[in-house]
Design an enzyme around this catalytic site. Sequence first.
Site, mmCIF file in Angstrom:
data_model
loop_
_atom_site.group_PDB
_atom_site.id
_atom_site.type_symbol
_atom_site.label_atom_id
_atom_site.label_comp_id
_atom_site.label_asym_id
_atom_site.label_seq_id
_atom_site.Cartn_x
_atom_site.Cartn_y
_atom_site.Cartn_z
ATOM 1 N N HIS A 1 0.820 -1.221 0.000
ATOM 2 C CA HIS A 1 0.000 0.000 0.000
ATOM 3 C C HIS A 1 0.847 1.261 0.000
ATOM 4 O O HIS A 1 0.438 2.288 -0.530
ATOM 5 C CB HIS A 1 -0.988 -0.025 1.167
ATOM 6 C CG HIS A 1 -2.137 -0.935 0.863
ATOM 7 N ND1 HIS A 1 -2.267 -2.175 1.418
ATOM 8 C CD2 HIS A 1 -3.156 -0.787 0.002
ATOM 9 C CE1 HIS A 1 -3.335 -2.749 0.917
ATOM 10 N NE2 HIS A 1 -3.899 -1.935 0.062
ATOM 11 N N GLU B 1 -10.552 -11.179 -4.388
ATOM 12 C CA GLU B 1 -9.134 -11.047 -4.047
ATOM 13 C C GLU B 1 -8.657 -12.172 -3.132
ATOM 14 O O GLU B 1 -7.529 -12.152 -2.650
ATOM 15 C CB GLU B 1 -8.852 -9.673 -3.448
ATOM 16 C CG GLU B 1 -9.747 -9.257 -2.309
ATOM 17 C CD GLU B 1 -9.487 -7.815 -1.846
ATOM 18 O OE1 GLU B 1 -8.478 -7.213 -2.240
ATOM 19 O OE2 GLU B 1 -10.313 -7.310 -1.068
ATOM 20 N N ASP C 1 -4.082 -8.401 -3.784
ATOM 21 C CA ASP C 1 -4.290 -9.400 -2.734
ATOM 22 C C ASP C 1 -4.455 -10.798 -3.299
ATOM 23 O O ASP C 1 -4.063 -11.771 -2.662
ATOM 24 C CB ASP C 1 -5.515 -9.024 -1.888
ATOM 25 C CG ASP C 1 -5.132 -7.995 -0.840
ATOM 26 O OD1 ASP C 1 -4.116 -8.204 -0.162
ATOM 27 O OD2 ASP C 1 -5.832 -6.976 -0.719
ATOM 28 N N ARG D 1 2.649 -9.201 0.455
ATOM 29 C CA ARG D 1 2.934 -8.184 -0.558
ATOM 30 C C ARG D 1 3.896 -7.104 -0.076
ATOM 31 O O ARG D 1 4.372 -6.308 -0.874
ATOM 32 C CB ARG D 1 1.637 -7.576 -1.130
ATOM 33 C CG ARG D 1 0.729 -6.969 -0.121
ATOM 34 C CD ARG D 1 -0.683 -6.789 -0.699
ATOM 35 N NE ARG D 1 -0.905 -5.447 -1.216
ATOM 36 C CZ ARG D 1 -2.102 -4.931 -1.429
ATOM 37 N NH1 ARG D 1 -3.190 -5.644 -1.207
ATOM 38 N NH2 ARG D 1 -2.241 -3.723 -1.879
HETATM 39 C C1 PEP Z 1 -6.198 -5.387 -4.517
HETATM 40 O O1 PEP Z 1 -6.050 -6.139 -3.560
HETATM 41 O O2 PEP Z 1 -5.844 -5.679 -5.669
HETATM 42 C C2 PEP Z 1 -6.805 -4.062 -4.345
HETATM 43 C C3 PEP Z 1 -7.089 -3.300 -5.375
HETATM 44 O O3 PEP Z 1 -7.027 -3.632 -3.089
HETATM 45 P P1 PEP Z 1 -5.884 -3.093 -2.093
HETATM 46 O O4 PEP Z 1 -4.648 -2.876 -2.914
HETATM 47 O O5 PEP Z 1 -6.400 -1.851 -1.492
HETATM 48 O O6 PEP Z 1 -5.748 -4.196 -1.104
HETATM 49 MG MG MG Z 2 -7.042 -5.741 -1.714
#
Ligand code: PEP
Ligand code: MG
Length: 601
Positions: A215, A457, A481, A491
């Site tokens: 993130h 996800e 995810d 991640r």
């Molecule tokens: C994802 O998981 O691909 C997504 C878009 O949500 P986030 O990155 O906020 O977990």
């Molecule tokens: Mg996500």
Amino acid sequence: MVKHQKEQTMIKKNGCVAGISHKEQIILKGIGGSPGICIGKAYIVDREGVALVKRYPVSEEDVPSEINRFKNAVKHASDEHKSIIASLNSDFRDQLDILEAHLALFKDKMLYGKTINTIKTDKINAEWALKKVLRQVKRTFMKVNDPYLKSRVTDIVQVSEQVMRHLIGAQDIKISDINKRVILIAHDLSPADTIQIQLELIKGFVTDRGGKDSHTGIIAKALGIPAVMGLGNATHKVENDDIVIVDGLSGILIVNPEEDTLFTYEERRALYENQQAIRARESHLPAVTLDGQQFKLMANIELLEEVVSVKDNGAKGVGLFRTEFLYIDLKRLPSEEELFEKYKEVVDLLSPMSVTFRTLDINGDKVLPYMKNAEEENPALGLRAVRFCLKRPEIFITQIKAILRVGAFGTIKLLIPMISCVEEIIQVKVIISRAIEELKTEQKVFNADIPLGIMIEVPSAVIIAEELADYVNFFSIGTNDLIQYSMAIDRSNRQVAHLYNPMNPAVIRMVKMVVDAAKKKNIEVVMCGEMAGDTFNLPVLMGLGLTHLSMNPMSIPAIRQMVTRLDTNETKEFVGKILNMRQVEEITNFLTNRYDKVLAD
Ligand code: PEP
Ligand code: MG
């Protein structure tokens, strides 16, 4: 951090000031967190202070003054704590309760009394005594099964870190307080740290920790600043004021560049910025393939401020509004009214475009520092996103009510993150019905008819996608995810970042399963993970039948350009071959060979 600085000569070239250092050039390889190139002075944010405590003996006669030093640190830390409590609004009982409980812990026998005893008996410095006591406390509590008692360890650790900061005189650097144009070098930056970045001051950043599509990287992309992550030990290799080059395109950090390197990178930076400008100028043109297939390219946003970037980059709506950052930014739980006002501002500014509001996706790597949660051994697999919301329905319902209300003022969609089974979506629907009833009773204006979607996800959701489709109006594939959970790769962990690849055959096949299920059940399917914003992946996504993509706004111009150069039938035939392949390298080589020319452009 060492502040030692060797002599540097400043030279002026092409109108920009660059520092050529006499120190040796070092090149560090990490992971590209956000594209772009920046050159500037390093500013080190060391957040490891507590771990760097040293041990030294204290003579018999110095013991009383050492104890006093400890008592003073406790006093300063608890005074600081009291002033935080005083600044909190009394509406926020939850946070107040935690902070008040913490206040009592400053003088807790276990921490206070034992540290003083340890200074006396071991004749050691206060920092080491506190560290030793903390280690004992952790050991004792870890053996206990009671989750409440276990969660007390977190409280004790937080309180003792506050005391420790005063003992070692470390400043908790606030990124928002930095007042010069620099490149941040940090051990780690949380998403909460990253949103404090002031764009006019911070040119870019690098971190020791962090992996692909974390993130923190996503926010950097949203802010449009270059970032390299997962460097391992950059904070030890770079000194304050060293000249550094951050190449977020290749994931490289160059410390104390030689003159040639500096000029090469100045040129690369100018070229990249030029390309971006050309793409941005064309971004309002339609995204239509060579055979006439229209694509809908939308933006992922986190904050209200990004609305400008949505428009500038030619997005056709917001396909993902990550609402948790408002909760992080505010430092307390927002009220329904506050949420409604903020959401309405976004909808009004983007009208008539549609905005997809994703409900709170906290925990995992996005914690609300003010929320008291039980200590979790595996937060990514814990009480995250919808799981947290279903456990705290009063928080969930407040947000849903605000979203339903804003639905009366524009085109919006409601998206639920991390659904892993049918039961969860049924429970969500119960909460939505309750929200509707409350809004009716309160006689507020709202829209009960908002399209409902879920993020796909979690691998279980892929497997039961057809069944889930019976409960919702659309799917949004969250590959960030989905890759993390299906491949078992954290991640944010650089150690396993080499395995994190959207071109893994398992990932491609899962995306196919979701697209096929949505088509069979006649519901819309969007992809909003980072996979959607990388031109390299586009022939595959197009070939799988995706036409709705949502990505960080800055990626839209390049994706739009690439869409106009591809033919859907050709990509379908191409993906047919890829689906039979077994290894990432085989797929990426095949892709590179076939689309070499388009990608090079
Ligand atoms: C994802 O998981 O691909 C997504 C878009 O949500 P986030 O990155 O906020 O977990
Ligand atoms: Mg996500």
